[in-house]
Design an enzyme around this catalytic site. Structure first.
Site, PDB file in Angstrom:
ATOM      1  N   ASP A  13       2.018  -2.993  -5.469  1.00 39.54           N
ATOM      2  CA  ASP A  13       2.463  -3.167  -4.079  1.00 39.54           C
ATOM      3  C   ASP A  13       1.330  -3.620  -3.164  1.00 39.54           C
ATOM      4  O   ASP A  13       1.467  -4.598  -2.435  1.00 39.54           O
ATOM      5  CB  ASP A  13       3.025  -1.847  -3.511  1.00 39.54           C
ATOM      6  CG  ASP A  13       4.393  -1.512  -4.087  1.00 39.54           C
ATOM      7  OD1 ASP A  13       5.011  -2.394  -4.727  1.00 39.54           O
ATOM      8  OD2 ASP A  13       4.834  -0.359  -3.903  1.00 39.54           O
ATOM      9  N   ARG A  93      -3.233  11.411   4.265  1.00 37.77           N
ATOM     10  CA  ARG A  93      -2.923  10.290   5.168  1.00 37.77           C
ATOM     11  C   ARG A  93      -3.749  10.244   6.442  1.00 37.77           C
ATOM     12  O   ARG A  93      -4.240   9.175   6.808  1.00 37.77           O
ATOM     13  CB  ARG A  93      -1.415  10.266   5.494  1.00 37.77           C
ATOM     14  CG  ARG A  93      -0.505  10.115   4.279  1.00 37.77           C
ATOM     15  CD  ARG A  93      -0.965   9.072   3.315  1.00 37.77           C
ATOM     16  NE  ARG A  93       0.000   8.841   2.244  1.00 37.77           N
ATOM     17  CZ  ARG A  93      -0.243   8.131   1.157  1.00 37.77           C
ATOM     18  NH1 ARG A  93      -1.442   7.583   0.978  1.00 37.77           N
ATOM     19  NH2 ARG A  93       0.678   7.961   0.235  1.00 37.77           N
ATOM     20  N   SER A 173       8.182   7.048  -8.719  1.00 36.46           N
ATOM     21  CA  SER A 173       7.253   6.675  -7.665  1.00 36.46           C
ATOM     22  C   SER A 173       6.246   7.818  -7.554  1.00 36.46           C
ATOM     23  O   SER A 173       6.618   8.972  -7.345  1.00 36.46           O
ATOM     24  CB  SER A 173       8.013   6.489  -6.355  1.00 36.46           C
ATOM     25  OG  SER A 173       7.111   6.550  -5.284  1.00 36.46           O
TER      26      SER A 173
HETATM   27  N1  ARG Z   1       7.262  13.985  -0.252  1.00 37.66           N
HETATM   28  C1  ARG Z   1       5.847  14.041  -0.158  1.00 37.66           C
HETATM   29  C2  ARG Z   1       5.370  13.843   1.239  1.00 37.66           C
HETATM   30  O1  ARG Z   1       6.078  13.281   2.021  1.00 37.66           O
HETATM   31  C3  ARG Z   1       5.152  13.120  -1.110  1.00 37.66           C
HETATM   32  C4  ARG Z   1       5.476  11.680  -0.979  1.00 37.66           C
HETATM   33  C5  ARG Z   1       4.671  10.941  -1.971  1.00 37.66           C
HETATM   34  N2  ARG Z   1       5.196   9.742  -2.460  1.00 37.66           N
HETATM   35  C6  ARG Z   1       5.646   9.525  -3.704  1.00 37.66           C
HETATM   36  N3  ARG Z   1       5.803   8.306  -4.049  1.00 37.66           N
HETATM   37  N4  ARG Z   1       5.940  10.470  -4.516  1.00 37.66           N
HETATM   38  O2  ARG Z   1       4.295  14.210   1.576  1.00 37.66           O
END
Ligand code: ARG
Length: 414
Positions: A13, A93, A173
């Site tokens: 990506d 993040r 993912s």
């Molecule tokens: N649901 C979690 C969050 O929002 C992890 C998201 C991570 N992404 C993934 N592709 N699993 O923090």
């Protein structure tokens, strides 16, 4: 060409994003890989990034900062989203947003970019963080603007003369860093479907874990973990060590249906052996060193703290306020805890602390008991006073039969 800094993982990506941002948007793309653990090799990142058209690939080892300033405070704060998720992805993040902004400033870039889709939490965390830190930077999210299938991305790169051999990808993912691994999509989208074995990579199936468990002891200093089995370790060493030991005993699997910030319920699998062990250990030291009132309020603050992290509000005054309380509670949370890891479970089997509030001579049932039993009678009399007065004045008629029978004999006969 105006410069842009892209948060770059080296995956398909964000590699496609480099080409897209350059070709469709006319940016000079600087690919920034922020290593919060589990990053690809620097050589691979550079090779792919440059092949896709980046003018520069920067790799930042942010693992230590990630643990020290994000994961460990969240641990000390007891932040588990919806009582289940140790927030590995969510905590990384704001750090990435900060580094994107810093590098953009250093490079004289006018824009930053990330590879998040338009229906997850991560786009919110990135955008809110970046815009809070520097509202003047433009944000581009190629995947949100123009989602391409995996095949379309590979084709797009080929059309642009970029030949990269991609590893075969499973149907999940995945986002991973040193604090945990998040897995969603594919068969996991059916919440009734048990996770297939290949969903888990860091942890052995508890059924296959050794029948003999293992003891591990962890030392905490003011709420932060510092030692494993008496050995002083750096945050990165400590978490890596516990991920390994925990994983080998099937510890740290979480299967969770959670509420995304954007209103969607989603099913996610997490693997976080070190975090699972550390949360259990930290809680045990707090039980020894915090008062009942501190423990009670801190549970409430912890829930709020977890929501704030999950919801992308790291750079907020609300966070500073919660963190001030939370860190203040940790000033005596130092000590050592022993935990037994066995086939997926973590059990605290011992704890000690210099500032422990546990007092054996008060707790004991032995003869050297120092607790004043007689004063208990007076205490109970006053403790129950309001309840007794109110029951007489207001409640006795309304109390159901079962409760009426449970009244003390003296009062019932009156
Ligand atoms: N649901 C979690 C969050 O929002 C992890 C998201 C991570 N992404 C993934 N592709 N699993 O923090």
């Amino acid at each position: 060409m105006p410069k842009l800094v892209l948060a770059y993982s080296g995956g398909l990506d964000t590699t496609t994003a480099i080409t897209w941002l350059k070709k469709e948007r006319g940016y000079d793309v600087i690919a920034l890989n922020i290593d919060v653990g589990m990053s690809r090799e620097q050589a691979v990142l550079e090779e792919r990034g440059l092949a896709a058209g980046a003018s520069k690939v920067i790799v930042e080892d942010a693992r230590e900062d990630f643990l020290r300033y994000f994961a460990f405070p969240a641990l000390a704060g007891g932040a588990l989203y919806q009582d289940a998720y140790p927030l590995a992805t969510a905590l990384a993040r704001p750090l990435m947003a900060k580094l994107l902004v810093d590098i953009a400033h250093g490079e004289g870039a006018v824009a930053v970019a990330h590879g998040c889709t338009g229906k997850g939490n991560d786009q919110v965390r990135f955008d809110v963080g970046i815009r809070t830190l520097d509202p003047a930077l433009e944000i581009v999210a190629p995947t949100r603007e123009e989602a391409m299938s995996r095949e379309a991305e590979i084709e797009y790169l080929q059309e642009n003369g970029i030949a990269i051999a991609w590893e075969v990808k499973g149907s999940f993912s995945i986002d991973e860093n040193i604090w945990g691994r998040s897995v969603e999509a594919g068969v996991l989208e059916d919440p009734w479907m048990a996770p297939p074995p290949e969903a888990y990579v860091w942890t052995i199936d508890p059924e296959d874990a050794p029948n003999e468990g293992v003891d591990v002891s962890i030392g905490f200093e003011e709420g932060f973990p510092t030692t494993v089995d008496g050995e002083l370790l750096s945050p990165v060493e400590l978490v890596e060590r516990l991920n390994e030991i925990g994983g080998a005993h099937g510890v740290g699997r979480v299967d969770h249906v959670e509420d995304r910030l954007v209103g969607i319920k989603s099913r996610e699998i997490y693997e976080a052996p070190a975090a699972t062990i550390l949360f259990a250990g930290h809680k045990a030291i707090e039980a020894l060193t915090l008062s009942k009132q501190q423990l009670r309020l801190k549970r409430q603050i912890a829930a709020e703290y977890a929501e704030l992290i999950y919801d992308g509000l790291w750079f907020s005054a609300h966070h500073q306020d919660l963190a001030a309380y939370m860190l203040s509670t940790q000033r005596f949370v130092s000590g050592e805890v022993r935990l037994r890891l066995h086939r997926g479970s973590v059990t605290v089997t011992g704890r000690r602390a210099n500032s422990s509030l546990y007092n054996r001579s008060l707790a004991t049932y032995d003869r050297d008991d120092a607790f004043d039993h007689e004063s208990a009678v007076g205490f109970i009399d006053i403790w129950g006073l309001q309840t007794r007065v109110q029951a007489r004045q207001q409640l006795l008629d309304q109390l159901p039969e079962a409760l009426r029978i449970a009244q003390p004999r003296e009062e019932a006969s009156q």
